[in-house]
Design an enzyme around this catalytic site. Sequence first.
Site, PDB file in Angstrom:
ATOM      1  N   LYS A  29       0.850  -1.207   0.000  1.00  0.00           N
ATOM      2  CA  LYS A  29       0.000   0.000   0.000  1.00  0.00           C
ATOM      3  C   LYS A  29       0.881   1.251   0.000  1.00  0.00           C
ATOM      4  O   LYS A  29       1.957   1.277   0.606  1.00  0.00           O
ATOM      5  CB  LYS A  29      -0.883   0.066   1.246  1.00  0.00           C
ATOM      6  CG  LYS A  29      -2.179  -0.726   1.142  1.00  0.00           C
ATOM      7  CD  LYS A  29      -3.240   0.029   0.349  1.00  0.00           C
ATOM      8  CE  LYS A  29      -4.335  -0.919  -0.123  1.00  0.00           C
ATOM      9  NZ  LYS A  29      -4.821  -0.688  -1.466  1.00  0.00           N
ATOM     10  N   VAL A 117      18.758  12.012   9.411  1.00  0.00           N
ATOM     11  CA  VAL A 117      19.993  12.832   9.505  1.00  0.00           C
ATOM     12  C   VAL A 117      21.026  12.344   8.495  1.00  0.00           C
ATOM     13  O   VAL A 117      21.343  11.154   8.453  1.00  0.00           O
ATOM     14  CB  VAL A 117      20.630  12.742  10.917  1.00  0.00           C
ATOM     15  CG1 VAL A 117      21.838  13.670  11.009  1.00  0.00           C
ATOM     16  CG2 VAL A 117      19.627  13.078  11.999  1.00  0.00           C
ATOM     17  N   GLU A 174      13.347  21.335   1.318  1.00  0.00           N
ATOM     18  CA  GLU A 174      12.045  21.079   1.941  1.00  0.00           C
ATOM     19  C   GLU A 174      10.979  21.786   1.101  1.00  0.00           C
ATOM     20  O   GLU A 174      11.289  22.703   0.335  1.00  0.00           O
ATOM     21  CB  GLU A 174      12.021  21.656   3.363  1.00  0.00           C
ATOM     22  CG  GLU A 174      13.068  21.088   4.292  1.00  0.00           C
ATOM     23  CD  GLU A 174      12.944  19.586   4.483  1.00  0.00           C
ATOM     24  OE1 GLU A 174      11.880  19.123   4.916  1.00  0.00           O
ATOM     25  OE2 GLU A 174      13.900  18.866   4.188  1.00  0.00           O
ATOM     26  N   LYS A 189      18.340  18.176  13.154  1.00  0.00           N
ATOM     27  CA  LYS A 189      19.310  17.094  12.935  1.00  0.00           C
ATOM     28  C   LYS A 189      20.367  17.050  14.042  1.00  0.00           C
ATOM     29  O   LYS A 189      20.729  15.968  14.509  1.00  0.00           O
ATOM     30  CB  LYS A 189      19.949  17.244  11.552  1.00  0.00           C
ATOM     31  CG  LYS A 189      18.965  16.921  10.423  1.00  0.00           C
ATOM     32  CD  LYS A 189      19.498  17.354   9.074  1.00  0.00           C
ATOM     33  CE  LYS A 189      18.571  16.926   7.938  1.00  0.00           C
ATOM     34  NZ  LYS A 189      18.908  17.568   6.665  1.00  0.00           N
TER      35      LYS A 189
HETATM   36  N1  HSE Z   1      16.065  19.573   2.944  1.00  0.00           N
HETATM   37  C1  HSE Z   1      16.965  18.636   3.514  1.00  0.00           C
HETATM   38  C2  HSE Z   1      18.379  18.978   3.088  1.00  0.00           C
HETATM   39  C3  HSE Z   1      16.612  17.246   3.054  1.00  0.00           C
HETATM   40  O1  HSE Z   1      18.518  19.761   2.145  1.00  0.00           O
HETATM   41  O2  HSE Z   1      19.326  18.505   3.682  1.00  0.00           O
HETATM   42  C4  HSE Z   1      17.366  16.145   3.735  1.00  0.00           C
HETATM   43  O3  HSE Z   1      17.119  16.110   5.109  1.00  0.00           O
END
Ligand code: HSE
Length: 320
Positions: A29, A117, A174, A189
């Site tokens: 799924k 991370v 993101e 992180k």
């Molecule tokens: N936006 C995050 C980065 C993605 O550029 O590291 C990975 O965690």
Amino acid sequence: MKIAILGYGTIGKGVFQIACENPHLQVVKILEREERFDQNYLDLFTSNVDEIVNNQEIELVVEVLGGYTFAEDAIEKCLKAGKHVVTANKEVIAIDIENLLALAKTNNVSLAYEASVGGGIPIIKNLKEIKKVNKISKITGILNGTTNYILTKMFEGNTFEEALLDAQKKGFAESDPTADLEGYDMMRKIAILSDLAFDTYIDINQIPQKGIKEISKEVVDEAKKNNQVIKFVCSAKLEENKLSVEVKPEYFPNNHFFASVNNEFNAVILETYPNDELIFIGKGAGSLPTSSAIIADIIDIKDNLYLENYQNINKYEINK
Ligand code: HSE
């Protein structure tokens, strides 16, 4: 092992691709909340998370939705339903790890988060290994692929805007790149790594952070003239029972190891005793490196190799 994937964005697609290449895994799924279903696999798709939570044959759920509220709720539901969870969600893990690990324990399942991370760098697993013998005193990292890509390109002569657009197109950023640019992503992180390295729980709101928006072409040109690079870094240092954690852009001489960490690559330097300095480098963002970390977690759980060894037993003063 029968698995489900929550989310079919950049990472979800990568996880599906690599899972399909693995004869031991069967994706049964996929949740796509906006109903952007892949027409080639229509029977796999649903927009209703409960169809996955209540599906008895699914043993493990991969959460790659991003965001906080819906994802956190979905992870809780899956753990309570007795399903293992593998997630790449930095925000959820940084904020809610204590609660989720307790839920996993109560329900006798695993919660794994290697991909949260450092993308494809197996830093969580290595930290667990290192901790068996070593005391970790400092973690320094370039842990955001998007901003490292932007700074690399700016040092090559591109504008900030060009570089950001490129990073977005390549699937590193993101959905709202503010989290990358302001350092919120790296706060999460470094909190996740510090929690594990120092057996504690860090409130991310206590981490001072400075973003990269003030790094102009003039600042870059001046750094180049001085044989320096600028890198966006996070660090956590434990000294005399005090933990100093921060996220900020920093200058490094051209011959520093960090000066060679370019584009979407991430790197982590650990200061440890007795093993001294350890360095890790690899692709920190992007579909396939991140999916590799996710699939590795799934295989560990399938083979009963997943070891949870994070304990919130130390209380440190942070940044005081
Ligand atoms: N936006 C995050 C980065 C993605 O550029 O590291 C990975 O965690």
